[in-house]
Design an enzyme around this catalytic site. Structure first.
Site, PDB file in Angstrom:
ATOM      1  N   SER A  84       0.771  -1.348  -0.180  1.00  0.00           N
ATOM      2  CA  SER A  84       0.073  -0.112   0.017  1.00  0.00           C
ATOM      3  C   SER A  84       0.772   1.187  -0.006  1.00  0.00           C
ATOM      4  O   SER A  84       0.168   2.460   0.083  1.00  0.00           O
ATOM      5  CB  SER A  84      -1.032  -0.123   1.404  1.00  0.00           C
ATOM      6  OG  SER A  84      -0.146  -0.300   2.372  1.00  0.00           O
ATOM      7  N   THR A 203      -1.913   3.752   4.256  1.00  0.00           N
ATOM      8  CA  THR A 203      -0.749   4.768   4.165  1.00  0.00           C
ATOM      9  C   THR A 203       0.247   5.229   5.168  1.00  0.00           C
ATOM     10  O   THR A 203      -0.526   5.019   6.366  1.00  0.00           O
ATOM     11  CB  THR A 203      -1.527   6.111   4.013  1.00  0.00           C
ATOM     12  OG1 THR A 203      -2.391   6.036   2.559  1.00  0.00           O
ATOM     13  CG2 THR A 203      -0.990   7.264   3.709  1.00  0.00           C
ATOM     14  N   THR A 221       1.918   6.973   0.003  1.00  0.00           N
ATOM     15  CA  THR A 221       0.847   5.816  -0.301  1.00  0.00           C
ATOM     16  C   THR A 221       0.649   5.501  -1.769  1.00  0.00           C
ATOM     17  O   THR A 221       1.066   6.370  -2.526  1.00  0.00           O
ATOM     18  CB  THR A 221      -0.623   6.166   0.174  1.00  0.00           C
ATOM     19  OG1 THR A 221      -1.488   5.125   0.388  1.00  0.00           O
ATOM     20  CG2 THR A 221      -1.144   7.354  -0.764  1.00  0.00           C
ATOM     21  N   ARG A 231      -6.807   8.690 -10.512  1.00  0.00           N
ATOM     22  CA  ARG A 231      -7.449   9.289  -8.969  1.00  0.00           C
ATOM     23  C   ARG A 231      -6.357   9.679  -7.949  1.00  0.00           C
ATOM     24  O   ARG A 231      -5.399   8.996  -7.999  1.00  0.00           O
ATOM     25  CB  ARG A 231      -8.073   8.037  -8.647  1.00  0.00           C
ATOM     26  CG  ARG A 231      -9.032   8.350  -7.154  1.00  0.00           C
ATOM     27  CD  ARG A 231      -8.106   7.894  -5.971  1.00  0.00           C
ATOM     28  NE  ARG A 231      -8.644   7.940  -4.720  1.00  0.00           N
ATOM     29  CZ  ARG A 231      -8.092   7.758  -3.514  1.00  0.00           C
ATOM     30  NH1 ARG A 231      -6.848   7.269  -3.595  1.00  0.00           N
ATOM     31  NH2 ARG A 231      -8.814   8.050  -2.476  1.00  0.00           N
ATOM     32  N   VAL A 232      -6.558  10.906  -7.262  1.00  0.00           N
ATOM     33  CA  VAL A 232      -5.654  11.145  -6.290  1.00  0.00           C
ATOM     34  C   VAL A 232      -6.323  11.347  -4.884  1.00  0.00           C
ATOM     35  O   VAL A 232      -7.658  11.781  -4.935  1.00  0.00           O
ATOM     36  CB  VAL A 232      -5.099  12.867  -6.550  1.00  0.00           C
ATOM     37  CG1 VAL A 232      -4.288  13.231  -5.672  1.00  0.00           C
ATOM     38  CG2 VAL A 232      -4.186  12.700  -7.928  1.00  0.00           C
ATOM     39  N   GLY A 233      -5.844  11.004  -3.987  1.00  0.00           N
ATOM     40  CA  GLY A 233      -6.613  10.721  -2.747  1.00  0.00           C
ATOM     41  C   GLY A 233      -6.000  12.008  -1.920  1.00  0.00           C
ATOM     42  O   GLY A 233      -5.688  12.936  -2.318  1.00  0.00           O
ATOM     43  N   ASP A 234      -6.191  11.604  -0.627  1.00  0.00           N
ATOM     44  CA  ASP A 234      -5.842  12.902   0.224  1.00  0.00           C
ATOM     45  C   ASP A 234      -4.274  12.954   0.832  1.00  0.00           C
ATOM     46  O   ASP A 234      -3.911  14.087   1.158  1.00  0.00           O
ATOM     47  CB  ASP A 234      -6.683  12.678   1.657  1.00  0.00           C
ATOM     48  CG  ASP A 234      -6.138  11.366   2.300  1.00  0.00           C
ATOM     49  OD1 ASP A 234      -6.195  10.370   1.735  1.00  0.00           O
ATOM     50  OD2 ASP A 234      -5.952  11.116   3.485  1.00  0.00           O
ATOM     51  N   THR A 254      -5.605   8.591   7.331  1.00  0.00           N
ATOM     52  CA  THR A 254      -5.168   7.395   6.647  1.00  0.00           C
ATOM     53  C   THR A 254      -6.766   6.884   6.414  1.00  0.00           C
ATOM     54  O   THR A 254      -7.776   7.246   7.244  1.00  0.00           O
ATOM     55  CB  THR A 254      -4.411   6.200   7.399  1.00  0.00           C
ATOM     56  OG1 THR A 254      -4.469   5.261   6.568  1.00  0.00           O
ATOM     57  CG2 THR A 254      -5.148   5.920   8.843  1.00  0.00           C
ATOM     58  N   GLY A 255      -7.052   6.210   5.426  1.00  0.00           N
ATOM     59  CA  GLY A 255      -8.452   5.782   5.064  1.00  0.00           C
ATOM     60  C   GLY A 255      -8.907   6.401   3.688  1.00  0.00           C
ATOM     61  O   GLY A 255      -8.158   6.747   2.823  1.00  0.00           O
ATOM     62  N   GLY A 257      -9.552   8.643   1.286  1.00  0.00           N
ATOM     63  CA  GLY A 257      -9.208   9.931   1.036  1.00  0.00           C
ATOM     64  C   GLY A 257     -10.083  10.933   0.610  1.00  0.00           C
ATOM     65  O   GLY A 257     -10.176  12.199   1.026  1.00  0.00           O
TER      66      GLY A 257
HETATM   67  C1  SD4 Z   1      -6.117   7.241  -0.041  1.00  0.00           C
HETATM   68  N1  SD4 Z   1      -5.836   7.773   1.972  1.00  0.00           N
HETATM   69  O1  SD4 Z   1      -5.478   7.190  -1.353  1.00  0.00           O
HETATM   70  C2  SD4 Z   1      -5.226   7.056   0.986  1.00  0.00           C
HETATM   71  C3  SD4 Z   1      -5.208   5.661   1.376  1.00  0.00           C
HETATM   72  C4  SD4 Z   1      -5.006   5.216   2.720  1.00  0.00           C
HETATM   73  O2  SD4 Z   1      -5.385   3.846   4.570  1.00  0.00           O
HETATM   74  O3  SD4 Z   1      -4.829   6.053   3.548  1.00  0.00           O
HETATM   75  N2  SD4 Z   1      -5.343   4.004   3.170  1.00  0.00           N
HETATM   76  O4  SD4 Z   1      -7.355   7.679  -0.059  1.00  0.00           O
END
Ligand code: SD4
Length: 343
Positions: A84, A203, A221, A231-234, A254-255, A257
């Site tokens: 990850s 992450t 991450t 796609r871009v996360g947080d 984390t999680g 995004g």
């Molecule tokens: C995302 N926040 O790309 C990241 C992934 C992540 O635990 O944190 N996973 O959305």
């Protein structure tokens, strides 16, 4: 409308939160006494243990928090077993391993890369964006070009294991993140045995205070497994996946995004700490914003925040059980703490 009882309760709660913060009349949190400052590094999930150790080496030799967080997150970035973050990360739905990362220092400088392919250490590219350009964020091909121009080596980041998992996922191509899989993933001897669509996301977010009392943070991450290409996360977004304010503290997330971005999560946590919330109370409030806005969505997703204040106090809160973080100080090495959760 608030009834009287609720009002008294919430007023009392607010008062106690303010008491924790110990604000001066000017509204600013007074800086801790320099003699009280002790280095500390904290980071998300089980793999934070090894990452903290690398960061600690920098802190204990009097190094800068910025160097510590960069060195620290290099560990999971380079670990092919970690699916990850960095090398070995699970690809997007088209088979590209695309990495997101950002870094922020005690002066408010920050750098970020998103959708970066072929580079094992996106955090170091993010740092160079911060230090060598007038910009904050580079994405995709531009970020890769910048990395190559600055001596980074182009590599294949898709390991056999991650490719196999992706091909398994392609059989159904169902994007169905399963929450709380994160901390089980890393330790699995044979992670590809999990059904492809059970790979979720995970992450590393890291925050450190050095011997001068300065705070820095890093977040890196491979993002959500099998995400749409582009796609871009947080995680690479300053204020969402990471935020540091040297007067107050830092936060990371984390999680899922998308929910963190919608609530500008890490910035919110830091601003709540500025108002006097403890790190845990600030993380909890940020989680509650997500839950209040989308209670049905929140039942099935994971988001966790981790925070560190200027005094070296730390705390975390997540929507779901299963979130953990690692803490490393002079007294406590490799301590892994379950984050508190709403459910
Ligand atoms: C995302 N926040 O790309 C990241 C992934 C992540 O635990 O944190 N996973 O959305």
């Amino acid at each position: 409308m608030l009834n009287r009882r609720k009002f008294i309760k919430s007023t009392a709660a607010t008062a106690s939160l303010f008491a924790i913060g110990n604000k001066s009349a000017s509204g600013m949190i007074p800086p801790p006494d320099i003699k009280d400052i002790k280095p500390i590094v904290i980071s998300t999930w089980d793999f934070g243990i090894a990452a903290n150790q690398a960061a600690w080496k920098v802190l204990v030799s009097g190094g800068r928090a910025l160097d510590a967080v960069e060195k620290g997150v290099h560990v999971p970035e380079a670990d092919p077993k970690n699916q990850s973050v960095g090398y070995g990360g699970l690809p997007d739905r088209d088979g590209h391993v695309t990495l997101d990362a950002c870094i922020m220092d005690e002066l408010g400088n920050c750098g970020s890369v998103a959708g970066l392919e072929h580079i094992v250490h996106p955090i170091s590219v993010a740092r160079l964006v911060m230090e060598k350009t007038p910009h904050v964020m580079l994405v995709g091909d531009g970020a890769l070009q910048f990395a190559l121009e600055n001596g980074f080596k182009k590599e294949n980041l898709l390991t056999k294991e991650s490719e196999k998992a992706w091909k398994e996922w392609l059989k159904t191509a169902k994007y169905a993140p399963v929450m709380n899989i994160e901390n089980k993933l890393y330790d699995k001897a044979a992670p590809t045995k999990l059904p492809g669509n059970q790979y979720n996301h995970d992450t590393i977010g890291m925050l450190a205070i050095d011997s001068k009392g300065n705070i820095s943070g890093a977040c890196t991450t491979s993002g959500m497994a099998y995400k749409l290409h582009g796609r871009v996360g947080d995680s690479p977004i300053i204020g969402a996946g990471l935020y540091v304010d040297n007067e107050v503290g830092g936060a990371t997330s984390t999680g899922v995004g998308e929910e963190v971005i919608r609530n500008v999560g890490s910035f919110l946590v830091v601003e709540l700490m500025r108002q006097g919330y403890s790190p845990e109370a600030a993380c909890k409030e940020a989680v509650m914003r997500i839950i209040k806005k989308k209670p049905e969505t929140a039942k099935n997703i994971q988001v966790g925040f981790l925070a560190l204040n200027k005094k070296g106090e730390y705390g975390a809160f997540a929507i779901q059980k299963g979130f953990s973080y690692a803490v490393c100080t002079e007294e406590k090495n490799d301590l892994l703490i379950p984050g508190k959760s709403y459910y």
